[in-house]
Scaffold this motif. Structure first.
Motif, short mmCIF file in Angstrom:
data_model
loop_
_atom_site.label_atom_id
_atom_site.label_comp_id
_atom_site.label_asym_id
_atom_site.label_seq_id
_atom_site.Cartn_x
_atom_site.Cartn_y
_atom_site.Cartn_z
N PRO A 203 0.81 -1.23 0.00
CA PRO A 203 0.00 0.00 0.00
C PRO A 203 0.84 1.28 0.00
CG PRO A 203 -0.94 -1.59 1.51
CD PRO A 203 0.39 -2.14 1.09
N LEU A 204 1.97 1.28 0.73
CA LEU A 204 2.83 2.45 0.74
C LEU A 204 3.45 2.68 -0.64
CD1 LEU A 204 4.64 2.20 4.20
CD2 LEU A 204 2.93 3.89 3.49
N ALA A 205 3.81 1.59 -1.32
CA ALA A 205 4.34 1.71 -2.68
C ALA A 205 3.30 2.32 -3.61
CB ALA A 205 4.77 0.33 -3.20
N ASN A 206 2.05 1.86 -3.45
CA ASN A 206 0.96 2.39 -4.27
C ASN A 206 0.73 3.87 -3.99
OD1 ASN A 206 -1.35 1.91 -6.14
ND2 ASN A 206 -2.54 2.50 -4.34
N LYS A 207 0.82 4.26 -2.71
CA LYS A 207 0.63 5.67 -2.36
C LYS A 207 1.71 6.53 -2.97
CE LYS A 207 -1.63 7.37 0.84
NZ LYS A 207 -2.32 7.70 2.10
N LEU A 208 2.96 6.07 -2.94
CA LEU A 208 4.06 6.82 -3.54
C LEU A 208 3.86 6.98 -5.05
CD1 LEU A 208 7.14 5.33 -1.64
CD2 LEU A 208 6.22 7.65 -1.42
N LYS A 209 3.35 5.95 -5.70
CA LYS A 209 3.10 6.03 -7.14
C LYS A 209 2.02 7.06 -7.44
CE LYS A 209 4.31 1.19 -8.03
NZ LYS A 209 3.77 -0.16 -8.35
N ARG A 210 0.98 7.08 -6.61
CA ARG A 210 -0.11 8.04 -6.82
C ARG A 210 0.34 9.47 -6.57
NH1 ARG A 210 -5.11 6.19 -7.44
NH2 ARG A 210 -6.02 8.10 -6.63
N LEU A 211 1.16 9.66 -5.54
CA LEU A 211 1.69 10.99 -5.25
C LEU A 211 2.61 11.46 -6.37
CD1 LEU A 211 2.49 10.62 -1.44
CD2 LEU A 211 0.65 11.97 -2.46
N GLU A 217 1.51 15.38 -13.03
CA GLU A 217 0.38 16.04 -13.69
C GLU A 217 0.45 17.55 -13.49
OE1 GLU A 217 -3.08 14.21 -12.07
OE2 GLU A 217 -3.03 12.50 -13.45
N LEU A 218 0.83 17.97 -12.28
CA LEU A 218 0.96 19.39 -12.00
C LEU A 218 2.07 20.02 -12.84
CD1 LEU A 218 -0.01 21.76 -10.18
CD2 LEU A 218 1.81 21.13 -8.59
N LYS A 219 3.17 19.29 -12.99
CA LYS A 219 4.29 19.80 -13.77
C LYS A 219 3.96 19.85 -15.27
CE LYS A 219 8.25 18.95 -10.77
NZ LYS A 219 7.50 19.27 -9.56
#
Length: 267
Positions: A203-211, A217-219
């Motif tokens: 789950p932490l790996a998935n969160k890092l990917k989403r962040l 996207e912002l860049k």
């Protein structure tokens, strides 16, 4: 702090604890130092073998990213800033953006503005900024891979811990009490391996990917806006061009805010 991460881990711990109690087992069975050593020590060892120190030294920083909010501008705020830059460029020229550039806290935004002000070729500016996004993506993927690999190793080490425990239990066949305790301890390692792998590391790996995706996207939005400003796109056209990056719900709020600002200016 990202309350979803903290709440999720706490909820998982409570669910496991209550599940153990409802199954008639004792929570004291979880306090097994050998199982913790095999799972977390083994996972750490596997990660050390799989990754160089130059990448692993970022582990504490990656945990910080996963548990604490990133200081990123919202897409709406970034669009507002880009439209403001467009208005300044239209009214006073590209060189007038120097003051805005010196006041922005976004290094990526600042770098793009500085290249535009310095008169670099449009294609070169786009290439440099896109290369930086690609480099960021590469670094973030490496960081997330550390966690996903830990999530892969931990459950397997749980099986290894169970085997070790069962081997130890074979030496207690003549003592029923010790035999039961040894078998229980063996499966605690499996529990810890599966729990840490699928409730913590993956789950932490998935969160890092989403962040990472959110930041990229912002860049990309920023790049699109900067290039449009360089081309001389009007502020209103730029705004319409960039709102497609915002999800429908946030877009309505943004458009309402713009309307309110226009009414205040004309009042």
């Amino acid at each position: 702090m990202k309350m979803s991460s903290i709440f999720g881990i706490l909820l998982a711990l409570i669910a496991i604890g209550l599940g153990i109690i409802l199954k008639g087992a004792s929570l004291s069975a979880l306090f097994n130092p050998a199982a913790y050593l095999v799972i977390f020590g083994g996972t750490a060892a596997a990660i050390l073998i799989a990754f160089p120190f130059s990448e692993l030294k970022k582990f504490p920083f990656l945990l910080k990213i996963a548990f604490f909010e990133q200081k990123l501008a919202s897409k709406s705020d970034q669009i507002t800033s880009l439209v403001e830059c467009s208005e300044i460029a239209k009214r006073e020229g590209i060189l007038a953006l120097e003051e805005f550039s010196s006041n922005t806290n976004d290094p990526f935004f600042k770098k793009g503005l500085e290249m535009i002000i310095d008169g670099y070729d449009l294609e070169f500016v786009e290439e440099v900024l896109l290369d930086e996004v690609a480099a960021i993506d590469k670094r973030h993927k490496t960081g997330a891979l550390i966690f996903s690999q830990a999530g892969t190793y931990a459950p397997t080490l749980g099986v290894l811990g169970a085997v070790i425990g069962l081997v130890a239990s074979l030496g207690n066949l003549n003592d029923v009490d010790k035999l039961g305790h040894s078998i229980s301890a063996a499966f605690i390692a499996t529990l810890l391996g599966i729990f840490s792998g699928y409730v913590l590391w993956h789950p932490l790996a998935n969160k890092l990917k989403r962040l990472s995706k959110k930041e990229q996207e912002l860049k990309l939005l920023t790049i699109e806006g900067l290039l449009a400003i360089y081309r001389g796109v009007s502020p209103s056209a730029l705004e319409k061009k960039l709102v497609v990056y915002i999800d429908p719900k946030e877009r309505k709020k943004f458009e309402k805010k713009i309307e309110d600002d226009v009414h205040e200016q004309t009042a």
